[in-house]
Design a protein around this motif. Structure first.
Motif, mmCIF file in Angstrom:
data_model
loop_
_atom_site.group_PDB
_atom_site.id
_atom_site.type_symbol
_atom_site.label_atom_id
_atom_site.label_comp_id
_atom_site.label_asym_id
_atom_site.label_seq_id
_atom_site.Cartn_x
_atom_site.Cartn_y
_atom_site.Cartn_z
ATOM 1 N N UNK A 1 0.852 -1.181 0.000
ATOM 2 C CA UNK A 1 0.000 0.000 0.000
ATOM 3 C C UNK A 1 0.888 1.230 0.000
ATOM 4 N N UNK A 2 0.345 2.325 -0.496
ATOM 5 C CA UNK A 2 1.100 3.553 -0.570
ATOM 6 C C UNK A 2 1.147 4.203 0.793
ATOM 7 N N UNK A 3 2.332 4.584 1.239
ATOM 8 C CA UNK A 3 2.436 5.252 2.525
ATOM 9 C C UNK A 3 3.099 6.604 2.383
ATOM 10 N N UNK A 4 3.350 7.035 1.149
ATOM 11 C CA UNK A 4 3.891 8.364 0.947
ATOM 12 C C UNK A 4 2.838 9.199 0.268
ATOM 13 N N UNK A 5 2.851 10.490 0.567
ATOM 14 C CA UNK A 5 1.875 11.368 -0.043
ATOM 15 C C UNK A 5 2.553 12.630 -0.513
ATOM 16 N N UNK B 1 11.333 0.351 -1.014
ATOM 17 C CA UNK B 1 10.910 1.700 -1.346
ATOM 18 C C UNK B 1 9.394 1.810 -1.398
ATOM 19 N N UNK B 2 8.891 2.883 -0.846
ATOM 20 C CA UNK B 2 7.461 3.183 -0.847
ATOM 21 C C UNK B 2 7.266 4.454 -1.659
ATOM 22 N N UNK B 3 6.272 4.442 -2.533
ATOM 23 C CA UNK B 3 6.073 5.553 -3.462
ATOM 24 C C UNK B 3 4.789 6.311 -3.165
ATOM 25 N N UNK B 4 4.837 7.604 -3.378
ATOM 26 C CA UNK B 4 3.629 8.405 -3.344
ATOM 27 C C UNK B 4 2.982 8.412 -4.719
ATOM 28 N N UNK B 5 1.882 9.148 -4.834
ATOM 29 C CA UNK B 5 1.142 9.216 -6.091
ATOM 30 C C UNK B 5 1.603 10.353 -6.992
ATOM 31 N N UNK B 6 2.483 11.195 -6.504
ATOM 32 C CA UNK B 6 3.075 12.218 -7.352
ATOM 33 C C UNK B 6 2.356 13.548 -7.346
ATOM 34 N N UNK B 7 3.123 14.581 -7.683
ATOM 35 C CA UNK B 7 2.586 15.917 -7.939
ATOM 36 C C UNK B 7 2.757 16.214 -9.409
#
Lengths: 110, 114
Positions: free
Chosen positions: A1-5, A98-104
């Motif tokens: 699951x994504x844990x970065x925002x 590595x954990x990734x966010x959904x991006x800006x």
């Protein structure tokens, strides 16, 4: 699951302005990485900042890290149309994955 | 200098057909290799990684498989594609752990299953 925002999800600015995007995370980290992705292309590694560093520069890019607030920011100064892209942060926790966010999504208008 | 090649750039395949995506790295030895999938609005999902020839770790159980027949070659396969396999597939390599040094990504393959 994504844990970065990343925040904001989208940002639109004029050429020459500065762009700031933020990244928050929930776990302890060893380092945090920022990547750029042009539309339909692969990601390009921009900067890696380690947990014991507070600020790092690369050309027009400045990354800060505040481990007490579990957040990082990417500043692009004097933006150009070519900076239009999506920007992702990624962090590694103690398990080294590595954990990734959904991006800006950044749009720089000429 | 190190380069990474990924092909094809785009692919349209019917449901039930096989898949083979190839990735090669030049200019380095014994890289760690990775396959990611990026779905619209969902960020990057690690599918497979490999630390050496024949060594494959799967992160997500699914309809896909990976193989590493040579040190600098990484292949993503499927025997029968599903509609849900559509997405943007990215190959990447790292020196040592990507968590410590970061990735170098390929240019990606846009797969549309119809």
């Amino acid at each position: 699951s994504q844990q970065g925002e990343e925040d904001p999800q989208a940002l639109s600015i004029q050429e020459g302005e500065n762009a700031t995007m933020n990244c928050s995370y929930k776990t302890s980290i060893n380092n945090l990485q920022w990547y750029r992705q042009n539309s339909g292309r692969g990601l390009v590694h921009l900067i890696l900042i380690r947990s014991n560093e507070r600020e790092k520069h690369s050309g027009r890019l400045r990354v800060t890290l505040d481990t007490s607030k579990k957040s990082s920011s990417l500043l692009i100064t004097a933006s150009r149309a070519a900076d239009t892209a999506s920007y992702f942060c990624s962090h590694a926790g103690n398990n080294r994955k590595l954990i990734w966010g959904l991006g800006t999504s950044l749009a720089v208008n000429p | 200098s190190q380069t990474i090649h990924q092909w094809p750039a785009t692919l349209v395949q019917p449901v039930g057909s096989p898949l083979s995506l190839e990735c090669t790295v030049e200019g380095t030895s014994n890289p760690n290799l990775y396959w990611y999938r990026q779905a619209a609005g969902r960020g990057l999902q690690l599918l497979f990684y490999s630390v050496g020839i024949g060594q494959i770790s799967s992160e997500v159980p699914q309809n896909l498989s990976a193989s590493r027949p040579q040190d600098r070659q990484f292949i993503l396969s499927s025997k029968k594609l599903l509609l849900s396999d559509s997405g943007f597939y990215l190959c990447a390599w790292s020196v040592g752990r990507a968590a410590d040094y970061g990735y170098t990504f390929g240019s990606g393959t846009r797969l549309t299953v119809v």
